[in-house]
Design a protein around this motif. Sequence first.
Motif, mmCIF file in Angstrom:
data_model
loop_
_atom_site.group_PDB
_atom_site.id
_atom_site.type_symbol
_atom_site.label_atom_id
_atom_site.label_comp_id
_atom_site.label_asym_id
_atom_site.label_seq_id
_atom_site.Cartn_x
_atom_site.Cartn_y
_atom_site.Cartn_z
ATOM 1 N N THR A 209 0.803 -1.220 0.000
ATOM 2 C CA THR A 209 0.000 0.000 0.000
ATOM 3 C C THR A 209 0.838 1.274 0.000
ATOM 4 O O THR A 209 0.294 2.371 0.163
ATOM 5 C CB THR A 209 -0.952 0.017 1.210
ATOM 6 O OG1 THR A 209 -0.183 -0.120 2.424
ATOM 7 C CG2 THR A 209 -1.969 -1.108 1.123
ATOM 8 N N MET A 210 2.136 1.174 -0.200
ATOM 9 C CA MET A 210 2.992 2.357 -0.178
ATOM 10 C C MET A 210 2.578 3.403 -1.209
ATOM 11 O O MET A 210 2.695 4.602 -0.978
ATOM 12 C CB MET A 210 4.453 1.955 -0.405
ATOM 13 C CG MET A 210 5.095 1.242 0.760
ATOM 14 S SD MET A 210 6.785 0.688 0.396
ATOM 15 C CE MET A 210 7.610 2.246 0.080
ATOM 16 N N SER A 211 2.083 2.974 -2.349
ATOM 17 C CA SER A 211 1.750 3.910 -3.434
ATOM 18 C C SER A 211 0.312 4.408 -3.385
ATOM 19 O O SER A 211 -0.051 5.311 -4.155
ATOM 20 C CB SER A 211 1.996 3.239 -4.791
ATOM 21 O OG SER A 211 1.201 2.074 -4.919
ATOM 22 N N CYS A 212 -0.513 3.850 -2.505
ATOM 23 C CA CYS A 212 -1.953 4.142 -2.565
ATOM 24 C C CYS A 212 -2.268 5.616 -2.344
ATOM 25 O O CYS A 212 -3.103 6.201 -3.037
ATOM 26 C CB CYS A 212 -2.697 3.289 -1.534
ATOM 27 S SG CYS A 212 -2.797 1.540 -1.954
ATOM 28 N N SER A 213 -1.624 6.241 -1.367
ATOM 29 C CA SER A 213 -1.986 7.608 -1.031
ATOM 30 C C SER A 213 -1.576 8.598 -2.104
ATOM 31 O O SER A 213 -2.103 9.709 -2.155
ATOM 32 C CB SER A 213 -1.344 8.014 0.299
ATOM 33 O OG SER A 213 0.068 8.033 0.195
ATOM 34 N N GLY A 214 -0.656 8.230 -2.980
ATOM 35 C CA GLY A 214 -0.231 9.150 -4.014
ATOM 36 C C GLY A 214 -0.783 8.873 -5.395
ATOM 37 O O GLY A 214 -0.854 9.773 -6.235
ATOM 38 N N TRP A 215 -1.224 7.626 -5.630
ATOM 39 C CA TRP A 215 -1.597 7.248 -6.990
ATOM 40 C C TRP A 215 -2.972 6.605 -7.086
ATOM 41 O O TRP A 215 -3.491 6.420 -8.194
ATOM 42 C CB TRP A 215 -0.536 6.302 -7.559
ATOM 43 C CG TRP A 215 0.782 6.981 -7.638
ATOM 44 C CD1 TRP A 215 1.733 7.063 -6.652
ATOM 45 C CD2 TRP A 215 1.287 7.748 -8.731
ATOM 46 N NE1 TRP A 215 2.797 7.814 -7.071
ATOM 47 C CE2 TRP A 215 2.552 8.239 -8.348
ATOM 48 C CE3 TRP A 215 0.797 8.035 -10.000
ATOM 49 C CZ2 TRP A 215 3.332 9.040 -9.198
ATOM 50 C CZ3 TRP A 215 1.581 8.812 -10.851
ATOM 51 C CH2 TRP A 215 2.830 9.307 -10.439
ATOM 52 N N GLY A 216 -3.571 6.215 -5.981
ATOM 53 C CA GLY A 216 -4.899 5.624 -6.033
ATOM 54 C C GLY A 216 -4.897 4.143 -6.311
ATOM 55 O O GLY A 216 -5.957 3.535 -6.475
ATOM 56 N N TYR A 217 -3.713 3.519 -6.378
ATOM 57 C CA TYR A 217 -3.625 2.073 -6.536
ATOM 58 C C TYR A 217 -2.340 1.603 -5.875
ATOM 59 O O TYR A 217 -1.432 2.386 -5.578
ATOM 60 C CB TYR A 217 -3.676 1.644 -7.999
ATOM 61 C CG TYR A 217 -2.877 2.468 -8.973
ATOM 62 C CD1 TYR A 217 -1.482 2.355 -9.059
ATOM 63 C CD2 TYR A 217 -3.509 3.353 -9.839
ATOM 64 C CE1 TYR A 217 -0.751 3.100 -9.959
ATOM 65 C CE2 TYR A 217 -2.781 4.106 -10.750
ATOM 66 C CZ TYR A 217 -1.414 3.978 -10.811
ATOM 67 O OH TYR A 217 -0.688 4.726 -11.707
ATOM 68 N N ASP A 218 -2.274 0.278 -5.615
ATOM 69 C CA ASP A 218 -1.146 -0.225 -4.841
ATOM 70 C C ASP A 218 0.001 -0.645 -5.753
ATOM 71 O O ASP A 218 -0.034 -0.452 -6.976
ATOM 72 C CB ASP A 218 -1.595 -1.328 -3.874
ATOM 73 C CG ASP A 218 -2.043 -2.626 -4.550
ATOM 74 O OD1 ASP A 218 -1.426 -3.020 -5.558
ATOM 75 O OD2 ASP A 218 -3.007 -3.257 -4.051
ATOM 76 N N THR A 219 1.042 -1.224 -5.158
ATOM 77 C CA THR A 219 2.279 -1.483 -5.896
ATOM 78 C C THR A 219 2.164 -2.616 -6.914
ATOM 79 O O THR A 219 3.082 -2.831 -7.692
ATOM 80 C CB THR A 219 3.422 -1.801 -4.924
ATOM 81 O OG1 THR A 219 3.057 -2.926 -4.113
ATOM 82 C CG2 THR A 219 3.711 -0.606 -4.024
ATOM 83 N N ARG A 220 1.035 -3.332 -6.920
ATOM 84 C CA ARG A 220 0.808 -4.307 -7.982
ATOM 85 C C ARG A 220 0.475 -3.622 -9.308
ATOM 86 O O ARG A 220 0.504 -4.261 -10.366
ATOM 87 C CB ARG A 220 -0.293 -5.279 -7.580
ATOM 88 C CG ARG A 220 0.090 -6.193 -6.430
ATOM 89 C CD ARG A 220 -1.090 -6.995 -5.945
ATOM 90 N NE ARG A 220 -2.136 -6.141 -5.377
ATOM 91 C CZ ARG A 220 -3.311 -6.570 -4.957
ATOM 92 N NH1 ARG A 220 -3.594 -7.872 -5.042
ATOM 93 N NH2 ARG A 220 -4.199 -5.743 -4.443
ATOM 94 N N ALA A 221 0.149 -2.335 -9.250
ATOM 95 C CA ALA A 221 -0.100 -1.549 -10.461
ATOM 96 C C ALA A 221 0.911 -0.427 -10.643
ATOM 97 O O ALA A 221 1.030 0.120 -11.738
ATOM 98 C CB ALA A 221 -1.510 -0.959 -10.418
ATOM 99 N N PHE A 222 1.638 -0.071 -9.593
ATOM 100 C CA PHE A 222 2.578 1.041 -9.641
ATOM 101 C C PHE A 222 3.894 0.591 -10.268
ATOM 102 O O PHE A 222 4.497 -0.404 -9.848
ATOM 103 C CB PHE A 222 2.817 1.559 -8.218
ATOM 104 C CG PHE A 222 3.642 2.803 -8.140
ATOM 105 C CD1 PHE A 222 3.314 3.922 -8.890
ATOM 106 C CD2 PHE A 222 4.739 2.882 -7.298
ATOM 107 C CE1 PHE A 222 4.062 5.088 -8.807
ATOM 108 C CE2 PHE A 222 5.501 4.030 -7.206
ATOM 109 C CZ PHE A 222 5.155 5.138 -7.967
ATOM 110 N N GLY A 223 4.350 1.305 -11.288
ATOM 111 C CA GLY A 223 5.515 0.895 -12.044
ATOM 112 C C GLY A 223 6.806 0.959 -11.253
ATOM 113 O O GLY A 223 7.036 1.870 -10.455
ATOM 114 N N ALA A 224 7.687 -0.008 -11.506
ATOM 115 C CA ALA A 224 8.980 -0.032 -10.825
ATOM 116 C C ALA A 224 9.823 1.177 -11.192
ATOM 117 O O ALA A 224 10.575 1.698 -10.358
ATOM 118 C CB ALA A 224 9.727 -1.320 -11.166
#
Length: 499
Positions: A209-224
């Motif tokens: 959930t590290m990326s959720c607050s900035g992008w609206g989705y979690d690291t399974r969708a957030f690009g490396a």
Amino acid sequence: MDVTISRRDLFDGMALGCVISGGAPGRAEAAQKALSEPAGFVVRGDTSAALSVPHALRDGRFWEHAGPFVPTGERHDLVVVGGGRGGISAASEWLRRRPHDRVLVLDNHDGIGGHAPLCRRAGADAVMCDEESFGADTLVRLTSPGWIGRLPISVRARRDLLMLHDDPPDWLPGLPAQAKQERLAELTYAQFLREVCGVHRDVERFSRTMSCSGWGYDTRAFGAIDAWGTGYPGFAGLGLDRDQPSRFNSPTVRREWHGPAPAAAPSRDERISVRTSSPVVSVRDGVVGYFDGHRVLTVEAGAVILACPSAVVPYLVPDLPAGRRAALSRAVRVPLLEAVVRLRDPGAWRRLGVGRVRWTGAYWNESAFVPPDGVRLLATPCRSELGPGAGSAAGRRELFATPYEVLERTVRDQLARLLGPVGFDPGQGIEAIEVRRWGHALSPEYCRPWDAFYPDGPFPSDAARGPFGRIAIAGSDSEPAARGEAAVVAAIRAVEELT
């Protein structure tokens, strides 16, 4: 039975007329809220009332019950469809250039302004390793030394996480910098952790959930590649140049490389006329039609700026060419859910000793204290394992099917789990809860690994935007960079196209 049922009720499939004794606009919506929301709990944003007409228009049901157009006799120099950041910016910019014009903003919601901006840079100072992820709730303060050793994860997982933070190796030895960036562009951050780093599964679950607050989705969708660009752990050993972004970084990461861009809400010019709870249903031949709860009223417009989600535009302007309609329909926005809670006992949060908490798997994945007595919670309904586009569509359907009482119960439950150990009573300690439901919140950002055409193009937004007669498109998803000030940029561009 002597009752009145508004056409809006028919569009939303609701028969609330049995509790409505008159026909004034808005009474059906008020009755719905009275039946579905307990005292001290309110839902704003994409409510059933706000979405009933747009969804009926999308599904082909609207014109069966709408009745004929009813001209108001009004004429405006500009009509703006959408009262969010882009719509208000477009109206204000128009009046800055043409101060004597008449400008009208129409919006289907009961207020203007849209959702609050997300925060990508400031991290949480504590993590709730929650029951949903690890079987029991454990709050870990990230500001205290040795915090990794207190995480409820396996010994190997702690060792792996410590390595990612302190001394990651070069995972791609022998490759030049450009090839390393190309490899990162092919992966999500979750894939990078599992497939490249080979860390214990608890590490990926803790980080999800590290990326959720900035992008609206979690690291399974957030690009490396964007995880590298925003300083996530695990990349230091690659030896990549941190002085400049990669060409594969998303537009927002590139723009914010040296710090976040300002995202102040545009000020509203007092000369702008605004009509809320007025969904637009037709834009053609200089006439704009909107629904007031009972009738389709029309106003004449010298120009129209569509500052609404791009996917809505083909239903409002049916004369658009097929290729442009298809390009507009491709923009799938990311859903968001916010809750603002007013505490009777804000001292409980102060006793907790943290400011912002990330949850690893609970419904609400972030909770933050807002002085003097508030708490803001954020949930990201996107089904991230499906990717930003398909995941947003699936998550939005689930969000709209979630009863309001579930939203309230999850807020109270998580506050009890977080603050209960410091003496908080979720039954008596909460003054009010306001949930803001946004099914179409964040415009899609072109990013890797999901958009193979990025960064070289051509971009779908290029085919979607541009004037159509005296109509211009200004939704934030009409810009390739769909975060930060993109709505303002789109608004100014639309004004320039028409002036």
